[in-house]
Motif scaffolding. Structure first.
Motif, PDB file in Angstrom:
ATOM      1  N   PRO A 231       8.945   4.621  -3.278  1.00  0.00           N
ATOM      2  CA  PRO A 231       8.066   3.768  -4.090  1.00  0.00           C
ATOM      3  C   PRO A 231       8.809   3.207  -5.298  1.00  0.00           C
ATOM      4  CG  PRO A 231       7.490   6.073  -4.415  1.00  0.00           C
ATOM      5  CD  PRO A 231       8.617   6.054  -3.429  1.00  0.00           C
ATOM      6  N   LEU A 232       9.579   2.150  -5.072  1.00  0.00           N
ATOM      7  CA  LEU A 232      10.428   1.588  -6.138  1.00  0.00           C
ATOM      8  C   LEU A 232       9.775   0.398  -6.829  1.00  0.00           C
ATOM      9  CD1 LEU A 232      13.975   1.874  -4.498  1.00  0.00           C
ATOM     10  CD2 LEU A 232      12.956   3.328  -6.258  1.00  0.00           C
ATOM     11  N   GLY A 233       8.447   0.412  -6.855  1.00  0.00           N
ATOM     12  CA  GLY A 233       7.748  -0.616  -7.615  1.00  0.00           C
ATOM     13  C   GLY A 233       7.121  -1.688  -6.742  1.00  0.00           C
ATOM     14  N   LEU A 234       6.155  -2.384  -7.346  1.00  0.00           N
ATOM     15  CA  LEU A 234       5.422  -3.427  -6.627  1.00  0.00           C
ATOM     16  C   LEU A 234       6.358  -4.553  -6.165  1.00  0.00           C
ATOM     17  CD1 LEU A 234       2.849  -4.858  -5.711  1.00  0.00           C
ATOM     18  CD2 LEU A 234       2.485  -5.579  -8.075  1.00  0.00           C
TER      19      LEU A 234
ATOM     20  N   GLU B 184      -6.098   3.680  -0.465  1.00  0.00           N
ATOM     21  CA  GLU B 184      -6.670   2.471   0.127  1.00  0.00           C
ATOM     22  C   GLU B 184      -7.704   2.793   1.201  1.00  0.00           C
ATOM     23  OE1 GLU B 184      -3.418   3.232  -0.028  1.00  0.00           O
ATOM     24  OE2 GLU B 184      -2.675   1.850  -1.561  1.00  0.00           O
TER      25      GLU B 184
ATOM     26  N   ALA C  95       8.182  -3.465  -3.179  1.00  0.00           N
ATOM     27  CA  ALA C  95       7.280  -3.427  -2.011  1.00  0.00           C
ATOM     28  C   ALA C  95       7.119  -4.826  -1.423  1.00  0.00           C
ATOM     29  CB  ALA C  95       5.921  -2.848  -2.415  1.00  0.00           C
TER      30      ALA C  95
ATOM     31  N   PRO D 202      -4.800  -4.010  -2.953  1.00  0.00           N
ATOM     32  CA  PRO D 202      -6.072  -3.416  -2.561  1.00  0.00           C
ATOM     33  C   PRO D 202      -6.795  -2.699  -3.704  1.00  0.00           C
ATOM     34  CG  PRO D 202      -4.337  -2.820  -1.032  1.00  0.00           C
ATOM     35  CD  PRO D 202      -3.677  -3.489  -2.181  1.00  0.00           C
TER      36      PRO D 202
ATOM     37  N   GLY E 146      -0.537   6.457  -5.917  1.00  0.00           N
ATOM     38  CA  GLY E 146      -1.944   6.629  -6.297  1.00  0.00           C
ATOM     39  C   GLY E 146      -2.182   7.829  -7.193  1.00  0.00           C
ATOM     40  N   THR E 147      -1.276   8.053  -8.145  1.00  0.00           N
ATOM     41  CA  THR E 147      -1.382   9.277  -8.971  1.00  0.00           C
ATOM     42  C   THR E 147      -2.642   9.292  -9.837  1.00  0.00           C
ATOM     43  OG1 THR E 147       0.035   8.224 -10.618  1.00  0.00           O
ATOM     44  CG2 THR E 147       1.100   9.730  -9.072  1.00  0.00           C
ATOM     45  N   ARG E 148      -3.157   8.086 -10.170  1.00  0.00           N
ATOM     46  CA  ARG E 148      -4.369   8.067 -11.008  1.00  0.00           C
ATOM     47  C   ARG E 148      -5.563   8.635 -10.254  1.00  0.00           C
ATOM     48  NH1 ARG E 148      -5.022   2.126 -12.198  1.00  0.00           N
ATOM     49  NH2 ARG E 148      -3.575   1.983 -10.466  1.00  0.00           N
TER      50      ARG E 148
ATOM     51  N   VAL F  78       0.839  -1.216   0.000  1.00  0.00           N
ATOM     52  CA  VAL F  78       0.000   0.000   0.000  1.00  0.00           C
ATOM     53  C   VAL F  78       0.869   1.261   0.000  1.00  0.00           C
ATOM     54  CG1 VAL F  78      -2.029  -1.050   1.061  1.00  0.00           C
ATOM     55  CG2 VAL F  78      -0.256  -0.154   2.544  1.00  0.00           C
ATOM     56  N   ALA F  79       2.059   1.138  -0.581  1.00  0.00           N
ATOM     57  CA  ALA F  79       2.978   2.283  -0.531  1.00  0.00           C
ATOM     58  C   ALA F  79       2.978   3.107  -1.820  1.00  0.00           C
ATOM     59  CB  ALA F  79       4.390   1.786  -0.238  1.00  0.00           C
ATOM     60  N   GLY F  80       2.155   2.715  -2.791  1.00  0.00           N
ATOM     61  CA  GLY F  80       2.130   3.438  -4.071  1.00  0.00           C
ATOM     62  C   GLY F  80       1.596   4.852  -3.911  1.00  0.00           C
TER      63      GLY F  80
HETATM   64  P1  UTP Z   1       0.062   0.770  -8.887  1.00  0.00           P
HETATM   65  O1  UTP Z   1       1.105   1.231  -9.809  1.00  0.00           O
HETATM   66  O2  UTP Z   1      -1.252   0.379  -9.457  1.00  0.00           O
HETATM   67  O3  UTP Z   1      -0.240   1.804  -7.756  1.00  0.00           O
HETATM   68  O4  UTP Z   1       0.652  -0.380  -7.990  1.00  0.00           O
HETATM   69  P2  UTP Z   1       0.151   3.293  -7.561  1.00  0.00           P
HETATM   70  O5  UTP Z   1       1.562   3.533  -7.950  1.00  0.00           O
HETATM   71  O6  UTP Z   1      -0.231   3.595  -6.159  1.00  0.00           O
HETATM   72  O7  UTP Z   1      -0.925   3.988  -8.493  1.00  0.00           O
HETATM   73  P3  UTP Z   1      -0.865   5.031  -9.677  1.00  0.00           P
HETATM   74  O8  UTP Z   1      -0.590   4.214 -10.905  1.00  0.00           O
HETATM   75  O9  UTP Z   1       0.201   6.049  -9.352  1.00  0.00           O
HETATM   76  O10 UTP Z   1      -2.235   5.630  -9.659  1.00  0.00           O
HETATM   77  C1  UTP Z   1      -0.064  -1.545  -7.596  1.00  0.00           C
HETATM   78  C2  UTP Z   1       0.001  -1.764  -6.102  1.00  0.00           C
HETATM   79  O11 UTP Z   1       1.349  -1.766  -5.659  1.00  0.00           O
HETATM   80  C3  UTP Z   1       1.554  -0.833  -4.611  1.00  0.00           C
HETATM   81  C4  UTP Z   1       0.429   0.177  -4.755  1.00  0.00           C
HETATM   82  O12 UTP Z   1       0.150   0.758  -3.489  1.00  0.00           O
HETATM   83  C5  UTP Z   1      -0.699  -0.672  -5.297  1.00  0.00           C
HETATM   84  O13 UTP Z   1      -1.392  -1.340  -4.248  1.00  0.00           O
HETATM   85  N1  UTP Z   1       2.883  -0.242  -4.780  1.00  0.00           N
HETATM   86  C6  UTP Z   1       3.277   0.205  -5.982  1.00  0.00           C
HETATM   87  C7  UTP Z   1       3.710  -0.169  -3.679  1.00  0.00           C
HETATM   88  O14 UTP Z   1       3.358  -0.560  -2.551  1.00  0.00           O
HETATM   89  N2  UTP Z   1       4.946   0.383  -3.840  1.00  0.00           N
HETATM   90  C8  UTP Z   1       5.375   0.826  -5.052  1.00  0.00           C
HETATM   91  O15 UTP Z   1       6.536   1.305  -5.135  1.00  0.00           O
HETATM   92  C9  UTP Z   1       4.517   0.750  -6.139  1.00  0.00           C
END
Ligand code: UTP
Length: 284
Positions: free
Chosen positions: A107-110, A27, A113, A131, A14-16, A10-12
């Protein structure tokens, strides 16, 4: 080994979903009357998982607070004999559920994370639930994946068929006749996609995924993709797909989120019928 732990990245940023997500976690946006993260944690709990690991970042404090005890609130509800509401608050974190929070500093990617949960997971298999993807089904989607894990003792990825013109939005997997994954490609062009099976936010991994993650070469922005790690894992282990039963709402996207609110609003015990009447009145 049983699947006992779930990771929620849940560290993204959320730019969308800006501007809503500038200072608040996406979230914590509510679908009808519950934050999105609560639906997903309930799915894991209903699948038999009791240890919840949240990989959080800056601006995500509200998630920790949501799953923490709020003594003042509970005391107030108790003193005023608001038993039903007290039950609603207490069900957020049942007594037999534990929550752990790990920080992803950047936020270095899913993939990165998920890797942040390595020390808490240890050598066990574990679930990953994104989520953004809110799943609705009587048999929880995660428990459908766990069934496949239990049969094969191997990683499982939840997939759904999507129309070919949408494959560019997803990770797409290729499988053999035994539902074993033979390849995975992130966001392929429609004419290059080898299937229309889209990765849909639910996974069960063996602990070996962490070794695979540490082998991933970061992209231009330093991002570590989970898809790349899965591709590496496939060199040493089988992994399977589960075409799960259930409805998926993309709550990381404004339109998907609105659809979730309308459909779950219509299904809501208290609000559903009045909401339906109102929707019929405003129908254009
Ligand atoms: P997304 O790329 O869909 O989420 O990542 P985001 O970056 O929050 O959203 P946008 O694209 O900027 O709107 C999918 C999942 O991975 C988590 C996000 O929180 C989301 O649940 N994530 C993504 C991380 O925990 N860390 C990251 O560095 C990137």
């Amino acid at each position: 080994m049983k699947v006992r732990k779930a990771v929620f990245p849940v560290a993204g940023l959320g730019t969308r979903f800006l501007p809503a997500t500038k200072a608040s976690p996406k979230e914590m946006l509510t679908v009808v009357d519950k934050p999105v993260i609560q639906y997903v944690v309930e799915e894991a709990y209903d699948s038999g998982i009791r240890q919840m690991i949240f990989v959080t970042g800056r601006t995500k404090r509200a998630i920790e607070d949501h799953f923490d005890l709020n003594f003042e609130l509970e005391n107030e509800l108790e003193v005023k004999s608001k038993k039903e509401l007290l039950g609603v608050v207490r069900r957020i974190k049942p007594d037999d559920m534990s929550c752990f929070f790990v920080r992803q500093e950047k936020p270095l990617g899913l993939g990165h994370a998920v890797g942040c949960a390595r020390e808490i997971i240890g050598k066990e298999p574990f679930a990953v639930l994104l989520p953004d993807d809110l799943m609705v089904n009587d048999i929880p989607v995660t428990s459908q994946l766990i069934d496949i894990y239990d049969k094969n003792d191997a990683s499982v990825i939840g997939v759904q068929e999507v129309p070919l013109d949408q494959v560019e939005r997803y990770g797409i997997v290729q499988i053999d006749d035994h539902k074993r994954i033979t390849g995975i490609v992130e966001k392929p062009k429609a004419n290059e996609a080898k299937s229309n099976l889209a990765v849909s936010g639910r996974y069960i991994f063996t602990a070996e995924i962490f070794d695979a993650l540490s082998e991933v070469t970061p992209g231009a922005l330093g991002e570590i993709q989970l898809t790349d790690a899965i591709q590496i894992l496939l060199k040493s282990q089988d992994a399977y797909v589960k075409k799960f039963e259930g409805k998926r709402y993309d709550c990381g996207d404004k339109l998907g989120y609105l659809k979730a609110n309308v459909e779950l609003g219509l299904q809501h015990d208290e609000l559903g019928s009045e909401f339906k009447d109102w929707l019929e009145k405003i129908k254009i």
